[in-house]
Write an enzyme that holds these catalytic residues in place. Structure first.
Site, PDB file in Angstrom:
ATOM      1  CD  GLU A 135      25.983 -41.979 -26.854  1.00 51.20           C
ATOM      2  OE1 GLU A 135      25.546 -41.401 -27.857  1.00 51.20           O
ATOM      3  OE2 GLU A 135      27.096 -42.524 -26.800  1.00 51.20           O
ATOM      4  NE  ARG A 144      19.487 -33.365 -33.711  1.00 49.62           N
ATOM      5  CZ  ARG A 144      20.127 -33.846 -32.623  1.00 49.62           C
ATOM      6  NH1 ARG A 144      20.734 -33.042 -31.776  1.00 49.62           N
ATOM      7  NH2 ARG A 144      20.175 -35.126 -32.395  1.00 49.62           N
ATOM      8  CE  LYS A 194      23.534 -36.245 -24.706  1.00 50.24           C
ATOM      9  NZ  LYS A 194      23.686 -37.313 -25.698  1.00 50.24           N
TER      10      LYS A 194
HETATM   11  P1  ATP Z   1      23.619 -34.746 -28.980  1.00 54.59           P
HETATM   12  O1  ATP Z   1      24.107 -34.508 -30.371  1.00 54.59           O
HETATM   13  O2  ATP Z   1      23.467 -33.513 -28.201  1.00 54.59           O
HETATM   14  O3  ATP Z   1      24.398 -35.815 -28.264  1.00 54.59           O
HETATM   15  P2  ATP Z   1      21.716 -36.736 -29.386  1.00 54.59           P
HETATM   16  O4  ATP Z   1      20.491 -36.785 -30.213  1.00 54.59           O
HETATM   17  O5  ATP Z   1      22.849 -37.591 -29.795  1.00 54.59           O
HETATM   18  O6  ATP Z   1      22.144 -35.270 -29.206  1.00 54.59           O
HETATM   19  P3  ATP Z   1      20.712 -38.214 -27.231  1.00 54.59           P
HETATM   20  O7  ATP Z   1      21.232 -38.304 -25.857  1.00 54.59           O
HETATM   21  O8  ATP Z   1      20.811 -39.391 -28.100  1.00 54.59           O
HETATM   22  O9  ATP Z   1      21.407 -36.996 -27.885  1.00 54.59           O
HETATM   23  O10 ATP Z   1      19.216 -37.667 -27.228  1.00 54.59           O
HETATM   24  C1  ATP Z   1      18.167 -38.165 -26.454  1.00 54.59           C
HETATM   25  C2  ATP Z   1      16.882 -37.740 -27.092  1.00 54.59           C
HETATM   26  O11 ATP Z   1      16.802 -36.324 -27.181  1.00 54.59           O
HETATM   27  C3  ATP Z   1      16.769 -38.286 -28.504  1.00 54.59           C
HETATM   28  O12 ATP Z   1      15.471 -38.759 -28.707  1.00 54.59           O
HETATM   29  C4  ATP Z   1      17.060 -37.086 -29.363  1.00 54.59           C
HETATM   30  O13 ATP Z   1      16.457 -37.199 -30.598  1.00 54.59           O
HETATM   31  C5  ATP Z   1      16.534 -35.934 -28.505  1.00 54.59           C
HETATM   32  N1  ATP Z   1      17.240 -34.684 -28.798  1.00 54.59           N
HETATM   33  C6  ATP Z   1      18.567 -34.473 -28.759  1.00 54.59           C
HETATM   34  N2  ATP Z   1      18.861 -33.216 -29.145  1.00 54.59           N
HETATM   35  C7  ATP Z   1      17.687 -32.615 -29.431  1.00 54.59           C
HETATM   36  C8  ATP Z   1      17.324 -31.315 -29.903  1.00 54.59           C
HETATM   37  N3  ATP Z   1      18.241 -30.385 -30.142  1.00 54.59           N
HETATM   38  N4  ATP Z   1      16.020 -31.060 -30.092  1.00 54.59           N
HETATM   39  C9  ATP Z   1      15.092 -31.998 -29.841  1.00 54.59           C
HETATM   40  N5  ATP Z   1      15.362 -33.226 -29.402  1.00 54.59           N
HETATM   41  C10 ATP Z   1      16.648 -33.555 -29.199  1.00 54.59           C
HETATM   42 MG    MG Z   2      24.050 -38.968 -29.635  1.00 56.45          MG
END
Ligand code: ATP
Ligand code: MG
Length: 560
Positions: free
Chosen positions: A35, A262, A272
């Site tokens: 995102e 994660r 993020k």
């Molecule tokens: P954040 O909370 O940092 O915004 P998110 O999962 O909402 O994390 P996205 O931009 O939606 O962030 O993530 C893109 C991809 O990266 C998704 O498939 C997510 O599952 C993966 N991802 C995000 N954070 C991690 C992590 N800490 N470890 C492994 N994969 C991750």
């Molecule tokens: Mg997110």
């Protein structure tokens, strides 16, 4: 099964099993779906390595898909930063996609669902809907709007789309089962009204699709075969499948969602949203502040893409959440920089040394090896003169036998130069040592082949000729948080664990050729650690970041 099946992780096993069950290899397709609401962090690196690694392993395309369904938080700046980071990590996507590209298709499908009596418009307040939701142990109750006619739903949904309703007044809900044991299946929201401009579709839409409705359908549109996400989406899988069931055409590839854990890194936060708070609250300067666990922060800190990829490969993929110690990441960068970073001399806490028997005004340019780990790195010339700096901590008037550095009456070797002996020192009125007077052995020059040059002395010190030194601002970093897991405390906010001393700015004295160092150049300051030229650096003012300290003590290296 391929030959190296022993090394497969459980995600690769899922793919292998599908292939064994006749899923056509040429239909494999993956995606990485960030995102664009912030910069990528080290947790994302795991997901990137996983998805792009699968692409490489099976020679299958991997899309970079921006999951951009929330205009309130998403920006072009983040899209650009994400693309830059994925490229820098060394991966190439097949096509660049946006969930927003599918807004029309998603809308058309929503109409189709309404016509099939699988979706309805609800205009209750969010409190009313929450009250009907039930609990994990108690079923929910149906909305009074659940049985609206198709005609009425179409009309209301059209009004939603035309911007006739205020935010929060109307939603489109999937008509599934208010008694499902999975709370996510209790008539989840598919669309909400948001009167906000989107970074790509601008004001074309004032209804925006929810994540669950968008994600699986986007996978389907792109014909992604395997959609890997993190464990918090495990419960969403049933809904992902339900939404697919509504539109699925059996001639097409049906995407499969599977979950992995994660990755969390110790002494920092990888979310993020939380990283955005650090930027907004001024705890750090920017998303790419070298203390940030973002890919851009690590890059600016001096990390190499190889070291980050090696890190994600080493920690692998897991089924359960766990905390990875940041020292594993530091190990990888140290390991890689040891192979590729040129060695240079820099003094960060200077003490002046004068060689009383070295002719005044004279200077020599001595040979210095650039990297003992890499012969092809060649050598350079380092200027030597009567006055130079050593580190304050490398001199003591008196010390026990274990102190292999400079002390009165004893000898040390100056790296690439001569053996010197401390004769006396001068102090200021407070008793601080401000200068050391030495003599040197003119026959002991390193590499000269004389008997004296081969003479073993216990310590070897780095030094920088005062007359030739270039000054630089040097930024030393400590962990950003004092707690190993700052965002897991029930009673305390993660911001309460900020380390107030995570940045120390000092002045360093460097070998003269470093005045031409370019932004991003990485070097080893011998005996001190790995450093790189910061983006704030200019020809007027050099700025170096400390990437990481050295593992081995100098003593071991010097004895080789
Ligand atoms: P954040 O909370 O940092 O915004 P998110 O999962 O909402 O994390 P996205 O931009 O939606 O962030 O993530 C893109 C991809 O990266 C998704 O498939 C997510 O599952 C993966 N991802 C995000 N954070 C991690 C992590 N800490 N470890 C492994 N994969 C991750
Ligand atoms: Mg997110």
């Amino acid at each position: 099964m391929s030959d190296d099946s022993k090394a497969l992780n459980f995600i690769e096993h899922i793919v292998e099993e599908d292939l064994a069950n006749n899923f056509p290899k040429e239909q494999l397709r993956f995606r990485f779906p960030p995102e664009p609401n912030g910069y990528l962090h080290i947790g994302h690196a795991s997901s990137i390595s996983l998805n792009f690694g699968l692409g490489l392993r099976y020679n299958a395309p991997v899309n970079l898909r921006f999951d951009d369904t929330n205009p309130a938080k998403e920006e072009q700046e983040f899209v650009d930063a994400i693309k830059k980071d994925v490229k820098w990590l060394g991966y190439t996507w097949d096509t660049e996609r946006y969930a927003s590209d599918y807004f029309q298709q998603l809308y058309d499908w929503a109409i189709y669902l309404i016509k099939n009596e699988k979706a309805y418009v609800d205009n209750q307040s969010s409190e009313e809907m929450a009250a009907q939701k039930g609990t994990p142990t108690q079923p929910g109750t149906n909305s009074p709007n659940r049985d609206r006619s198709v005609k009425e739903n179409l009309a209301l949904f059209n009004q939603m789309k035309n911007g006739e309703f205020e935010e929060g007044t109307h939603v489109l809900r999937a008509k599934i089962d208010m008694t499902s044991s999975n709370m996510l299946m209790r008539d989840p929201i598919m669309y909400r009204v948001l009167h906000k401009a989107h970074h790509r579709t601008n004001t074309d839409w004032c209804i925006y699709p929810m994540y669950d409705w968008t994600h699986g359908e986007s996978d389907y549109i792109e014909q992604v075969s395997h959609s890997f996400c993190t464990l918090e989406f495990a419960m969403h899988r049933e809904l992902y499948d339900w939404f697919l069931d509504q539109v699925y055409d059996a001639k097409k590839v049906r995407p499969k969602q599977r979950e992995f854990a994660r990755r969390n890194l110790s002494h920092t936060v990888v979310s993020k949203r939380k990283l955005a708070q650090l930027v907004e609250n001024g705890v750090v300067d920017s998303w790419d502040d070298p203390r940030m666990p973002t890919i851009s922060g690590l890059r600016r800190r001096g990390y190499t893409p190889e070291s980050i990829r090696n890190f994600t490969e080493t920690i692998g993929i897991a089924k359960r959440d766990n905390l990875i110690d940041v020292s594993l990441l530091e190990f990888q960068v140290r390991n890689h920089l040891n192979k590729v970073a040129p060695r240079v001399m820099a003094v960060l806490d200077p003490l002046k040394v004068v060689i009383t028997n070295y002719p005044e005004g004279e200077e020599e340019w001595l040979d210095a090896e650039n990297n003992p780990e890499d012969e092809s790195a060649g050598s350079r010339k380092v200027p030597f003169s009567r006055e130079f700096y050593i580190e304050k901590e490398d001199f003591r008037e008196e010390a026990n036998k274990k102190f292999f550095r400079l002390k009165l009456g004893k000898e040390v070797r100056l790296k690439n130069a001569y053996i010197i002996k401390a004769e006396s020192c001068t102090k200021d009125t407070d008793g601080n040592i401000i200068e050391v007077q030495c003599t040197y052995d003119p026959k002991s020059k390193s590499g000269s082949g004389t008997e004296e040059s081969l003479r073993k002395v216990k310590g070897t010190l780095h030094w920088v000729s005062i007359k030739h030194a270039v000054e630089a601002e040097v930024r030393l970093y400590d962990r950003l948080f004092t707690d190993e897991s700052p965002d897991t405390h029930k009673d305390k906010d993660f911001l309460e664990f900020i380390n107030p001393d995570s940045l120390q700015v000092i002045k360093g004295f460097l070998e003269p050729h470093l005045k031409d160092a370019k932004i991003g150049d990485r070097v080893q300051f011998q005996r001190l650690g790995y450093f790189c030229v910061d983006t704030d650096s200019s020809s007027e003012k050099l700025v170096f970041n400390k990437t990481v300290g050295l593992r081995d003590s100098w003593a071991k290296i010097a004895e080789k």
